[in-house]
Design a protein around this motif. Structure first.
Motif: not given
Length: 340
Positions: A228-248
């Motif tokens: 609410k008062h400060e957003i944590a650093p993102t860190g890694t700026f790329i992602w994937v949905d677990v369902r797409d990864l599982a299908l892969c």
């Protein structure tokens, strides 16, 4: 139909892999660490009899020969999907607690397959973007990461701290797998999956808010007002949905074109700020807990971030990735189901 051994079946990624394997009509034995976990998974898949879903207990995958019995099956296995990866929170000895278990766990299952499961033709292993990214070069604007990149971390750097140790464990374990295939010339081919941050719905019967996978903790924390008062650093700026990864994982096992390939699996960019904005748009009940448009933190760096090339996974496996919005909406729903 393929007879498949899936390791780590109660894990965040593996639980989704299991669902897709069963949907595709395969016959699965999955390893879990305890009978209690086996019972939970079985209870959630009551419609499948033992010939379609069975279990093997492997308490500690870092022990030599841990998989020797698990790889033996009647009918015999034709494929193995290895997602199990030891993970310790209180790391006092990087070598013993991170590096050795990751490498021994990976080479151990390959040795067991070669020795005792001669009909296995395909092996798929969960690796990580950690084995691709050069963590010492920061956000590296201008560089395009692809499967040809390897994390250059050295054994000396690996033991300096747990963060280095984690990235090194993924790198060294994946390298050890490719070295094994090259040197031992087994009957099977290898495909490795290298995802960055994995978001997406949890399998509710295996999870509580306190035992959440690390990557989804940021969504839980935003829902609970911790940004609410400060957003944590993102860190890694790329992602994937677990369902797409599982299908892969499943497609890499099913498709001959995936043999002996490394796959960098990402849907694209995201930031913690964008996650908060999606929750705000889609879930009015969290309005008072969420950061405002002027709350600092959680955004992309001013200098920009690296590019990515995910063309191999799209072309070889035919994946169409889910949007960040769909992934966040479904994750919030799944967290609400366990009490968020």
């Amino acid at each position: 139909m393929t007879r498949v051994l899936l390791t780590g079946g109660s894990g965040f990624i593996a639980a989704h892999v299991l669902d897709i394997l069963l949907q595709h009509g395969h016959s699965v034995v999955t390893t879990v660490r305890s009978q209690e976990k086996a019972d939970k998974v079985a209870e959630a898949h009551k419609e499948y009899k033992k010939d379609k879903l069975d279990f093997a207990i492997v308490e500690d995958i870092a022990q030599e020969g841990a998989f020797d019995q698990a790889v033996v099956s009647d009918p015999p296995f034709e494929a193995v999907i290895h997602t199990a990866s030891p993970f310790h929170f209180n790391v006092t000895d990087v070598q013993k607690q991170l590096l050795d278990p990751a490498i021994i766990g990976t080479t151990g299952i390959l040795k067991s397959i070669k020795k005792s499961a001669p009909l296995v033709k395909r092996v798929v292993i969960t690796s990580s973007f950690a084995s691709i990214v050069d963590g010492f070069k920061g956000t590296r604007p201008g560089h395009t990461y692809s499967e040809s990149d390897w994390n250059p971390i050295t054994p000396e750097q690996a033991v300096e701290n747990p963060a280095n140790g984690y990235r090194a464990s993924k790198t060294f374990a994946e390298r050890a797998a490719w070295d094994f295939v090259e040197q031992e010339k087994p009957n099977f081919t290898l495909a490795t999956m290298c995802p960055p941050l994995v978001l997406g719905p949890i399998v509710h019967y295996l999870n509580s808010l306190s035992s959440l996978n690390t990557s989804n903790e940021r969504i839980r924390d935003i829902m609970q007002g911790k940004a609410k008062h400060e957003i944590a650093p993102t860190g890694t700026f790329i992602w994937v949905d677990v369902r797409d990864l599982a299908l892969c994982h499943v497609l890499a096992m099913e498709k001959a074109a995936a043999a002996n390939k490394r796959f960098f699996i990402t849907a694209g960019y995201f930031s913690n700020k964008e996650i908060a904005q999606i929750i705000g748009r889609k879930y009015a009940q969290y309005k008072d807990l969420l950061p405002s448009s002027s709350t600092p933190g959680g955004d992309y760096p001013a200098e920009g971030v690296y590019k990515y090339d995910n063309s191999r996974v799209i072309e070889t496996l035919g994946i169409k990735f889910r949007s960040l919005e769909e992934s966040i909406v479904d994750t919030v729903k799944s967290l609400q189901a366990v009490g968020a």
